[in-house]
Design an enzyme around this catalytic site. Structure first.
Site, PDB file in Angstrom:
ATOM      1  N   MET A  18       0.821  -1.218   0.000  1.00 19.07           N
ATOM      2  CA  MET A  18       0.000   0.000   0.000  1.00 19.07           C
ATOM      3  C   MET A  18       0.854   1.267   0.000  1.00 19.07           C
ATOM      4  SD  MET A  18      -2.778  -1.545  -0.154  1.00 19.07           S
ATOM      5  CE  MET A  18      -4.008  -0.279   0.056  1.00 19.07           C
TER       6      MET A  18
ATOM      7  N   GLY B  89       2.115   5.549 -13.298  1.00 16.93           N
ATOM      8  CA  GLY B  89       0.749   5.891 -12.904  1.00 16.93           C
ATOM      9  C   GLY B  89       0.237   4.984 -11.792  1.00 16.93           C
ATOM     10  N   VAL B  90      -0.989   5.274 -11.343  1.00 19.22           N
ATOM     11  CA  VAL B  90      -1.605   4.430 -10.314  1.00 19.22           C
ATOM     12  C   VAL B  90      -2.431   3.351 -11.017  1.00 19.22           C
ATOM     13  CG1 VAL B  90      -3.205   4.384  -8.364  1.00 19.22           C
ATOM     14  CG2 VAL B  90      -1.685   6.340  -8.689  1.00 19.22           C
TER      15      VAL B  90
ATOM     16  N   HIS C   2      -4.116  -6.165  -8.705  1.00 16.85           N
ATOM     17  CA  HIS C   2      -5.097  -5.142  -8.321  1.00 16.85           C
ATOM     18  C   HIS C   2      -6.498  -5.760  -8.367  1.00 16.85           C
ATOM     19  CE1 HIS C   2      -6.839  -1.196  -7.822  1.00 16.85           C
ATOM     20  NE2 HIS C   2      -7.697  -1.510  -8.782  1.00 16.85           N
TER      21      HIS C   2
HETATM   22  C1  GRF Z   1      -5.506  -7.728  -2.435  1.00 19.08           C
HETATM   23  O1  GRF Z   1      -6.850  -7.582  -2.781  1.00 19.08           O
HETATM   24  C2  GRF Z   1      -4.647  -7.009  -3.433  1.00 19.08           C
HETATM   25  O2  GRF Z   1      -5.115  -7.095  -4.728  1.00 19.08           O
HETATM   26  C3  GRF Z   1      -4.763  -5.606  -2.942  1.00 19.08           C
HETATM   27  O3  GRF Z   1      -4.723  -5.701  -1.541  1.00 19.08           O
HETATM   28  C4  GRF Z   1      -5.188  -6.986  -1.133  1.00 19.08           C
HETATM   29  C5  GRF Z   1      -4.059  -7.593  -0.366  1.00 19.08           C
HETATM   30  O4  GRF Z   1      -4.338  -8.829   0.138  1.00 19.08           O
HETATM   31  N1  GRF Z   1      -3.764  -4.772  -3.535  1.00 19.08           N
HETATM   32  P1  GRF Z   1      -3.164  -9.727   0.765  1.00 19.08           P
HETATM   33  O5  GRF Z   1      -2.291  -8.827   1.630  1.00 19.08           O
HETATM   34  O6  GRF Z   1      -2.428 -10.353  -0.345  1.00 19.08           O
HETATM   35  O7  GRF Z   1      -3.903 -10.711   1.634  1.00 19.08           O
END
Ligand code: GRF
Length: 215
Positions: A89, A142-143, A108
């Site tokens: 994140m 980009g995002v 994603h």
């Molecule tokens: C997943 O849905 C991923 O696509 C998103 O955040 C979530 C992370 O899940 N970016 P995890 O940490 O792999 O359990």
């Protein structure tokens, strides 16, 4: 390409996608898991699986920019063939998206280019979408905008809630992400000049597994 193909995984949270990458590492090895959150549950899972981990804490750096640099310099030092963002994140600074062009991928929870960013499941329901899913793409500046590699879809039922979609899409992510990473490791999928080159075997295998390769 080194033998075996090595990946580094960047996480921030529970690490369920990371665990799938560890458990389905048929054509690659997981060299290192890095987190920008020392409390990330995924760190414990990686350690239990015998994978080296590195956690960096924002509190140890005077600025966010220095914190980010430390994370991506650690990633560079790992020297992996591919960097996999898995529930990571943090936006990747542009200079590092350039350094890792074609060597960094992300998963994603939406059918990109629809619904980049956060809260995808809620926005899918609010938008009255009939289908939803997940996307693995190369990372660019980009995002959630980089070249799309593959997607997995599901139907949104009239009574679906955001929580249902979150659970169902995550289950698809757990299948799609290891398939893409194995396919890259075995040379079935390659980045070429900002495009994604897919070998015929990969297309056949994707179709057999119900994955979509948008072209
Ligand atoms: C997943 O849905 C991923 O696509 C998103 O955040 C979530 C992370 O899940 N970016 P995890 O940490 O792999 O359990």
């Amino acid at each position: 390409m080194k033998d075996p193909f090595q990946i580094a995984v960047l996480i921030s949270g529970s690490g369920s996608n990371m665990l799938q990458l560890i458990e389905n590492a048929w054509h690659y090895t997981v060299k290192l898991v890095i987190s920008n959150n020392p409390e990330a549950g995924g760190l414990v899972l990686a350690q239990q699986a015998g994978i080296e981990t590195k956690a960096l804490s924002r509190a140890d750096y005077p600025s966010l920019a220095e914190f980010k640099s430390a994370i991506f310099e650690s990633t560079l030092e790992a020297g992996a063939d591919l960097v996999c963002l898995a529930g990571f994140m943090m936006l990747v600074p542009e200079q590092y998206t350039k350094i890792f062009t074609g060597q960094m991928i992300n998963i994603h929870p939406s059918l990109l280019p629809k619904f980049p960013g956060l809260d995808t499941h809620k926005r899918v329901i609010e938008g009255g979408e009939r289908e939803h899913g997940c996307t693995v793409h190369f990372v660019d500046a980009g995002v959630d905008t980089g070249p799309i590699i593959a997607q997995a879809k599901l139907k949104v039922r009239p009574d679906s809630q955001a929580d249902d979609l979150s659970r169902e899409v995550l289950a698809l992510e757990h299948k799609l992400y290891p398939w893409v990473v194995n396919s890259i490791a075995r040379g079935w999928i390659r980045p070429t000049n900002g495009q994604v080159q897919i070998e015929p075997q990969a297309k056949l295998d994707a179709a057999a597994k119900g994955f979509i390769i948008p072209r």
